[in-house]
Design a protein around this motif. Structure first.
Motif, PDB file in Angstrom:
ATOM      1  N   VAL A   1       0.834  -1.175   0.000  1.00  0.00           N
ATOM      2  CA  VAL A   1       0.000   0.000   0.000  1.00  0.00           C
ATOM      3  C   VAL A   1       0.883   1.245   0.000  1.00  0.00           C
ATOM      4  CG1 VAL A   1      -1.735   1.272   1.303  1.00  0.00           C
ATOM      5  CG2 VAL A   1      -1.877  -1.192   1.154  1.00  0.00           C
ATOM      6  N   THR A   2       1.947   1.233   0.807  1.00  0.00           N
ATOM      7  CA  THR A   2       2.839   2.384   0.893  1.00  0.00           C
ATOM      8  C   THR A   2       3.498   2.674  -0.447  1.00  0.00           C
ATOM      9  OG1 THR A   2       3.303   1.808   3.189  1.00  0.00           O
ATOM     10  CG2 THR A   2       4.790   3.345   2.138  1.00  0.00           C
ATOM     11  N   LEU A   3       3.929   1.638  -1.139  1.00  0.00           N
ATOM     12  CA  LEU A   3       4.568   1.843  -2.434  1.00  0.00           C
ATOM     13  C   LEU A   3       3.612   2.403  -3.465  1.00  0.00           C
ATOM     14  CD1 LEU A   3       6.818  -1.292  -2.711  1.00  0.00           C
ATOM     15  CD2 LEU A   3       7.523   1.050  -2.442  1.00  0.00           C
ATOM     16  N   MET A   4       2.372   1.965  -3.427  1.00  0.00           N
ATOM     17  CA  MET A   4       1.389   2.492  -4.370  1.00  0.00           C
ATOM     18  C   MET A   4       1.124   3.973  -4.120  1.00  0.00           C
ATOM     19  SD  MET A   4       0.647   0.493  -6.604  1.00  0.00           S
ATOM     20  CE  MET A   4       1.156  -1.145  -6.943  1.00  0.00           C
ATOM     21  N   VAL A   5       1.110   4.387  -2.868  1.00  0.00           N
ATOM     22  CA  VAL A   5       0.925   5.798  -2.541  1.00  0.00           C
ATOM     23  C   VAL A   5       2.112   6.603  -3.067  1.00  0.00           C
ATOM     24  CG1 VAL A   5       0.792   7.466  -0.642  1.00  0.00           C
ATOM     25  CG2 VAL A   5      -0.548   5.363  -0.557  1.00  0.00           C
ATOM     26  N   PHE A   6       3.334   6.100  -2.862  1.00  0.00           N
ATOM     27  CA  PHE A   6       4.520   6.791  -3.383  1.00  0.00           C
ATOM     28  C   PHE A   6       4.492   6.859  -4.901  1.00  0.00           C
ATOM     29  CE2 PHE A   6       7.194   5.713   0.564  1.00  0.00           C
ATOM     30  CZ  PHE A   6       6.840   6.917   1.160  1.00  0.00           C
ATOM     31  N   ALA A   7       4.051   5.794  -5.548  1.00  0.00           N
ATOM     32  CA  ALA A   7       3.974   5.786  -7.007  1.00  0.00           C
ATOM     33  C   ALA A   7       2.924   6.780  -7.500  1.00  0.00           C
ATOM     34  CB  ALA A   7       3.655   4.384  -7.509  1.00  0.00           C
ATOM     35  N   LEU A   8       1.794   6.851  -6.819  1.00  0.00           N
ATOM     36  CA  LEU A   8       0.747   7.792  -7.215  1.00  0.00           C
ATOM     37  C   LEU A   8       1.175   9.242  -7.021  1.00  0.00           C
ATOM     38  CD1 LEU A   8      -2.449   6.010  -5.864  1.00  0.00           C
ATOM     39  CD2 LEU A   8      -1.831   6.386  -8.247  1.00  0.00           C
ATOM     40  N   LEU A   9       1.978   9.496  -5.999  1.00  0.00           N
ATOM     41  CA  LEU A   9       2.452  10.854  -5.747  1.00  0.00           C
ATOM     42  C   LEU A   9       3.618  11.247  -6.645  1.00  0.00           C
ATOM     43  CD1 LEU A   9       2.229  10.960  -1.853  1.00  0.00           C
ATOM     44  CD2 LEU A   9       0.708  12.035  -3.508  1.00  0.00           C
ATOM     45  N   GLY A  10       4.164  10.289  -7.385  1.00  0.00           N
ATOM     46  CA  GLY A  10       5.223  10.600  -8.337  1.00  0.00           C
ATOM     47  C   GLY A  10       6.627  10.404  -7.819  1.00  0.00           C
ATOM     48  N   PHE A  11       6.777   9.853  -6.615  1.00  0.00           N
ATOM     49  CA  PHE A  11       8.124   9.618  -6.099  1.00  0.00           C
ATOM     50  C   PHE A  11       8.828   8.486  -6.845  1.00  0.00           C
ATOM     51  CE2 PHE A  11       6.102  11.413  -2.188  1.00  0.00           C
ATOM     52  CZ  PHE A  11       6.798  12.605  -2.212  1.00  0.00           C
ATOM     53  N   LEU A  12       8.063   7.529  -7.350  1.00  0.00           N
ATOM     54  CA  LEU A  12       8.616   6.427  -8.130  1.00  0.00           C
ATOM     55  C   LEU A  12       8.185   6.624  -9.577  1.00  0.00           C
ATOM     56  CD1 LEU A  12       7.786   3.547  -5.658  1.00  0.00           C
ATOM     57  CD2 LEU A  12      10.024   4.527  -6.110  1.00  0.00           C
ATOM     58  N   SER A  13       9.085   7.119 -10.375  1.00  0.00           N
ATOM     59  CA  SER A  13       8.766   7.459 -11.757  1.00  0.00           C
ATOM     60  C   SER A  13       8.711   6.212 -12.633  1.00  0.00           C
ATOM     61  CB  SER A  13       9.838   8.399 -12.299  1.00  0.00           C
ATOM     62  OG  SER A  13       9.664   8.600 -13.681  1.00  0.00           O
ATOM     63  N   PRO A  14       7.742   6.135 -13.552  1.00  0.00           N
ATOM     64  CA  PRO A  14       7.694   5.008 -14.480  1.00  0.00           C
ATOM     65  C   PRO A  14       8.867   5.015 -15.464  1.00  0.00           C
ATOM     66  CG  PRO A  14       5.677   6.318 -14.621  1.00  0.00           C
ATOM     67  CD  PRO A  14       6.585   6.998 -13.675  1.00  0.00           C
ATOM     68  N   ALA A  15       9.545   6.144 -15.591  1.00  0.00           N
ATOM     69  CA  ALA A  15      10.698   6.222 -16.490  1.00  0.00           C
ATOM     70  C   ALA A  15      11.872   5.414 -15.950  1.00  0.00           C
ATOM     71  CB  ALA A  15      11.115   7.676 -16.682  1.00  0.00           C
ATOM     72  N   ASN A  16      11.905   5.214 -14.654  1.00  0.00           N
ATOM     73  CA  ASN A  16      12.978   4.418 -14.042  1.00  0.00           C
ATOM     74  C   ASN A  16      12.536   2.962 -14.026  1.00  0.00           C
ATOM     75  OD1 ASN A  16      15.088   3.404 -12.582  1.00  0.00           O
ATOM     76  ND2 ASN A  16      14.577   4.470 -10.680  1.00  0.00           N
TER      77      ASN A  16
END
Length: 91
Positions: A1-16
C-alpha cells in the motif's frame, strides 16, 4: 500500500525501469527488522526462553532468502541480455 501511494504521488517514476520493484524489495527486506522485534515481543509474552534466536531468524531468514532468490534470478535475466534486469547499482 505504501509503495502504491509513493507511485501515485510521483516519487517512483515510471521512467525508471524496475524502480517500483526495487523499492518494494527493499521495503520488504527492511520490514524484516520490525518483524523481528514484534516476533521477539510476542515470543517473550508467551514465555519463550530463546527470544534472541527468534528475533534473528525472523528478521534475517525469510527476507534474506527472498533477496537471494531475487538476486540469482536477476543474474540470469542480466546474463541473457534483457532490458528488464535491475541494475546492480540499483540493488
Amino acid at each position: 500500500v505504501t509503495l502504491m501511494v509513493f507511485a501515485l504521488l510521483g516519487f517512483l517514476s515510471p521512467a525508471n525501469r524496475g524502480g517500483l520493484m526495487t523499492a518494494m524489495l527493499l521495503l520488504f527486506v527492511f520490514m524484516g527488522y520490525f518483524a523481528g522485534y514484534v516476533s521477539s515481543r510476542l515470543y517473550k509474552m508467551f514465555g519463550g526462553k530463546q527470544w534472541r534466536q527468534s528475533t534473528f531468524l525472523t528478521a534475517v531468514l525469510y527476507p534474506g532468502t527472498v533477496f537471494v532468490v531475487f538476486f540469482i534470478v536477476n543474474l540470469f535475466v542480466w546474463r541473457s541480455g534483457s532490458s528488464g534486469a535491475v541494475k546492480f547499482s540499483t540493488m
